[in-house]
Scaffold this motif. Structure first.
Motif, PDB file in Angstrom:
ATOM      1  N   ALA A 136     -15.827  -7.380 -22.970  1.00 50.69           N
ATOM      2  CA  ALA A 136     -14.487  -7.943 -22.749  1.00 50.69           C
ATOM      3  C   ALA A 136     -14.087  -8.834 -23.919  1.00 50.69           C
ATOM      4  CB  ALA A 136     -14.462  -8.729 -21.446  1.00 50.69           C
ATOM      5  N   PHE A 137     -15.046  -9.577 -24.475  1.00 52.07           N
ATOM      6  CA  PHE A 137     -14.739 -10.485 -25.579  1.00 52.07           C
ATOM      7  C   PHE A 137     -14.231  -9.717 -26.795  1.00 52.07           C
ATOM      8  CE2 PHE A 137     -16.192 -12.689 -29.471  1.00 52.07           C
ATOM      9  CZ  PHE A 137     -15.425 -13.833 -29.365  1.00 52.07           C
ATOM     10  N   ILE A 138     -14.820  -8.574 -27.115  1.00 56.97           N
ATOM     11  CA  ILE A 138     -14.396  -7.852 -28.321  1.00 56.97           C
ATOM     12  C   ILE A 138     -13.030  -7.207 -28.159  1.00 56.97           C
ATOM     13  CG2 ILE A 138     -16.788  -7.463 -29.002  1.00 56.97           C
ATOM     14  CD1 ILE A 138     -16.503  -4.545 -28.230  1.00 56.97           C
ATOM     15  N   GLU A 139     -12.527  -7.176 -26.935  1.00 52.79           N
ATOM     16  CA  GLU A 139     -11.158  -6.718 -26.683  1.00 52.79           C
ATOM     17  C   GLU A 139     -10.270  -7.898 -26.291  1.00 52.79           C
ATOM     18  OE1 GLU A 139      -9.610  -3.815 -26.941  1.00 52.79           O
ATOM     19  OE2 GLU A 139     -10.950  -2.135 -26.495  1.00 52.79           O
ATOM     20  N   HIS A 140     -10.616  -9.082 -26.766  1.00 53.05           N
ATOM     21  CA  HIS A 140      -9.838 -10.281 -26.420  1.00 53.05           C
ATOM     22  C   HIS A 140      -8.366 -10.049 -26.767  1.00 53.05           C
ATOM     23  CE1 HIS A 140      -8.436 -14.385 -26.190  1.00 53.05           C
ATOM     24  NE2 HIS A 140      -9.604 -14.771 -25.703  1.00 53.05           N
ATOM     25  N   PRO A 141      -7.464 -10.303 -25.837  1.00 54.82           N
ATOM     26  CA  PRO A 141      -6.048  -9.987 -26.087  1.00 54.82           C
ATOM     27  C   PRO A 141      -5.460 -10.721 -27.285  1.00 54.82           C
ATOM     28  CG  PRO A 141      -6.323 -11.232 -24.033  1.00 54.82           C
ATOM     29  CD  PRO A 141      -7.681 -10.785 -24.457  1.00 54.82           C
ATOM     30  N   ALA A 142      -5.934 -11.935 -27.577  1.00 53.53           N
ATOM     31  CA  ALA A 142      -5.404 -12.646 -28.748  1.00 53.53           C
ATOM     32  C   ALA A 142      -5.787 -11.931 -30.034  1.00 53.53           C
ATOM     33  CB  ALA A 142      -5.927 -14.083 -28.771  1.00 53.53           C
ATOM     34  N   VAL A 157      -7.763   1.396 -31.337  1.00 49.66           N
ATOM     35  CA  VAL A 157      -9.087   1.778 -30.844  1.00 49.66           C
ATOM     36  C   VAL A 157     -10.087   0.835 -31.490  1.00 49.66           C
ATOM     37  CG1 VAL A 157     -10.893   3.532 -30.864  1.00 49.66           C
ATOM     38  CG2 VAL A 157      -8.518   4.211 -30.529  1.00 49.66           C
ATOM     39  N   VAL A 158     -10.921   0.173 -30.694  1.00 45.20           N
ATOM     40  CA  VAL A 158     -12.049  -0.573 -31.233  1.00 45.20           C
ATOM     41  C   VAL A 158     -13.286   0.297 -31.016  1.00 45.20           C
ATOM     42  CG1 VAL A 158     -12.405  -1.884 -29.075  1.00 45.20           C
ATOM     43  CG2 VAL A 158     -13.382  -2.712 -31.219  1.00 45.20           C
ATOM     44  N   LEU A 159     -14.025   0.548 -32.077  1.00 46.13           N
ATOM     45  CA  LEU A 159     -15.172   1.433 -31.977  1.00 46.13           C
ATOM     46  C   LEU A 159     -16.237   0.840 -31.066  1.00 46.13           C
ATOM     47  CD1 LEU A 159     -15.562   2.767 -35.633  1.00 46.13           C
ATOM     48  CD2 LEU A 159     -14.390   3.812 -33.691  1.00 46.13           C
ATOM     49  N   GLY A 160     -16.849   1.695 -30.249  1.00 36.73           N
ATOM     50  CA  GLY A 160     -17.866   1.237 -29.319  1.00 36.73           C
ATOM     51  C   GLY A 160     -19.075   0.644 -30.014  1.00 36.73           C
ATOM     52  N   ARG A 161     -19.347   1.111 -31.225  1.00 36.08           N
ATOM     53  CA  ARG A 161     -20.511   0.609 -31.969  1.00 36.08           C
ATOM     54  C   ARG A 161     -20.149  -0.712 -32.642  1.00 36.08           C
ATOM     55  NH1 ARG A 161     -23.829   0.975 -36.621  1.00 36.08           N
ATOM     56  NH2 ARG A 161     -25.970   1.601 -36.132  1.00 36.08           N
ATOM     57  N   PHE A 189      -8.069   5.247 -41.988  1.00 40.91           N
ATOM     58  CA  PHE A 189      -8.238   3.849 -42.371  1.00 40.91           C
ATOM     59  C   PHE A 189      -8.701   3.050 -41.155  1.00 40.91           C
ATOM     60  CE2 PHE A 189      -6.802  -0.529 -42.503  1.00 40.91           C
ATOM     61  CZ  PHE A 189      -7.226  -0.947 -43.760  1.00 40.91           C
ATOM     62  N   PHE A 190      -9.705   2.208 -41.355  1.00 42.21           N
ATOM     63  CA  PHE A 190     -10.101   1.280 -40.306  1.00 42.21           C
ATOM     64  C   PHE A 190     -10.083  -0.138 -40.862  1.00 42.21           C
ATOM     65  CE2 PHE A 190     -14.031   2.604 -42.379  1.00 42.21           C
ATOM     66  CZ  PHE A 190     -14.724   1.416 -42.569  1.00 42.21           C
ATOM     67  N   LEU A 191      -9.841  -1.074 -39.976  1.00 48.29           N
ATOM     68  CA  LEU A 191      -9.834  -2.488 -40.322  1.00 48.29           C
ATOM     69  C   LEU A 191     -11.041  -3.136 -39.675  1.00 48.29           C
ATOM     70  CD1 LEU A 191      -8.085  -4.832 -41.634  1.00 48.29           C
ATOM     71  CD2 LEU A 191      -7.276  -5.272 -39.298  1.00 48.29           C
ATOM     72  N   THR A 192     -11.848  -3.822 -40.472  1.00 54.47           N
ATOM     73  CA  THR A 192     -12.971  -4.573 -39.911  1.00 54.47           C
ATOM     74  C   THR A 192     -12.506  -5.972 -39.519  1.00 54.47           C
ATOM     75  OG1 THR A 192     -14.674  -3.402 -41.167  1.00 54.47           O
ATOM     76  CG2 THR A 192     -15.226  -5.609 -40.405  1.00 54.47           C
ATOM     77  N   ALA A 193     -12.948  -6.427 -38.361  1.00 55.28           N
ATOM     78  CA  ALA A 193     -12.776  -7.820 -37.962  1.00 55.28           C
ATOM     79  C   ALA A 193     -14.176  -8.421 -37.846  1.00 55.28           C
ATOM     80  CB  ALA A 193     -12.035  -7.925 -36.633  1.00 55.28           C
ATOM     81  N   TRP A 194     -14.442  -9.432 -38.673  1.00 54.84           N
ATOM     82  CA  TRP A 194     -15.711 -10.150 -38.579  1.00 54.84           C
ATOM     83  C   TRP A 194     -15.435 -11.453 -37.838  1.00 54.84           C
ATOM     84  CZ3 TRP A 194     -17.738 -14.853 -40.480  1.00 54.84           C
ATOM     85  CH2 TRP A 194     -19.119 -14.998 -40.302  1.00 54.84           C
TER      86      TRP A 194
END
Length: 330
Positions: A136-142, A157-161, A189-194
């Motif tokens: 749930a945290f990795i799909e945080h609405p903010a 789409v956020v990748l499951g891995r 193209f994908f965007l990384t969020a660290w």
């Protein structure tokens, strides 16, 4: 349990705080080769944020996720280790303070370093990736709303891995790489969020970026692609083929790597203090690595790596739909 409140280092010149330079895997980086990341406010106009991402190859945004939500995720993660030797006695899992009476190399985390030596800790680390609170945290609405606005995507789409990494003080971090190395199975193209899950001091093992490195990453990948022309399709998209170093990394030495590519301009490693709620977004070809965790308070660096695509993109690397496991070969 007592809560430890350790302030982040001040914004003094780095030379006053770290006269011996900053550590990464493979050596120390002289401060002549270090600058700070450019911070951005989430309230800046979207076009300015997009321009910064294009110019820098990264976008370091302050306070994307509410701080307490991030600290809740940190507490949830470290609570699982309560009966192990990872955490210092009589400290709060919300703080995540390392037990100094144990050896750093016994508490490895994913990222090319292997798994913890203790089977109990290894299972906790693997199971954390399927924890409903983490998913749930990795799909945080903010976070997801900010990404959709930034990228002008109707749906994402956020990748499951997605990967959770904890780096204990003086343990190994993640080596030098760019993310496209590992996601060659798709053309989109994908965007990384660290996402740092907690505060990370400037010498606490946070992510370091090589300045202006997107053209360098693209050139390296083109060279790898040319040399992989004779390989099987499976080998061509592997980050661990014969062209690569162990673990899919580019170099063992941060200083030597920057010096070896001077034809792309002066490259400095960019560092910063991270606060819970901050997020760094970066281009798939932006070169980066973990700093070495030398946090004087013993704070464990916890973070997660997320990759986002436009849902309408047909070039998604579908190998990454599955949740991470140690033997998935990716």
């Amino acid at each position: 349990m007592a809560s430890v409140a350790t302030p982040l280092p001040s914004q003094l010149p780095l030379s006053q705080s770290f006269p011996d330079g900053l550590g990464q895997n493979g050596g120390r980086v002289d401060l002549a080769n270090v600058n700070r990341l450019r911070p951005s406010s989430k309230s800046l106009p979207l076009e300015e944020l997009r321009q910064r991402l294009r110019e820098d190859g990264y976008l370091f945004v302050k306070g994307v996720i509410p701080r307490e939500d991030v600290l809740d995720a940190r507490e949830n993660y470290f609570k699982a280790y309560a009966d192990t030797s990872l955490l210092a006695p009589n400290t709060s899992p919300r703080d995540g303070i390392f037990n100094p009476s144990t050896q750093a190399d016994l508490h490895k985390g994913i990222g090319g370093q292997g798994l913890p030596a203790d089977p109990t800790e290894a299972k906790i680390l693997v199971d954390a990736h399927t924890d409903p609170k983490y998913r749930a945290f990795i799909e945080h609405p903010a976070l997801t709303q900010f990404i959709r606005d930034l990228m002008s995507w109707e749906e994402h789409v956020v990748l499951g891995r997605a990967m959770l990494r904890h780096n204990v003080p003086f343990g190994d971090g993640t080596g030098i790489h760019y993310d496209k190395l590992f996601l060659r199975g798709g053309s989109g193209f994908f965007l990384t969020a660290w996402v740092p899950i907690g505060d990370i001091s400037i010498n606490g093992g946070g992510l370091c970026y090589l300045a202006n490195s997107v053209p360098l990453g693209e050139a390296i990948e083109q060279d790898f692609t040319n040399r992989a022309a004779v390989m099987t399709p499976e080998d061509r998209i592997s980050a661990f083929n014969v062209n690569m170093m162990a673990g899919g990394m580019l170099s063992p030495s941060p200083q030597d790597f920057a010096s070896a590519h001077s034809e792309f301009g002066t490259h400095k490693w960019l560092v910063t203090d991270y606060e819970a709620g901050d997020v760094v977004f970066h281009n798939p070809y932006s070169v980066h690595a973990s700093g070495r965790n030398e946090d004087t308070s013993g704070r464990i660096r916890l973070s997660t790596d997320l990759r986002f695509y436009d849902k309408s993109d047909e070039g998604i690397d579908k190998r990454w739909f599955k949740i991470w496991t140690p033997d998935d070969g990716l």
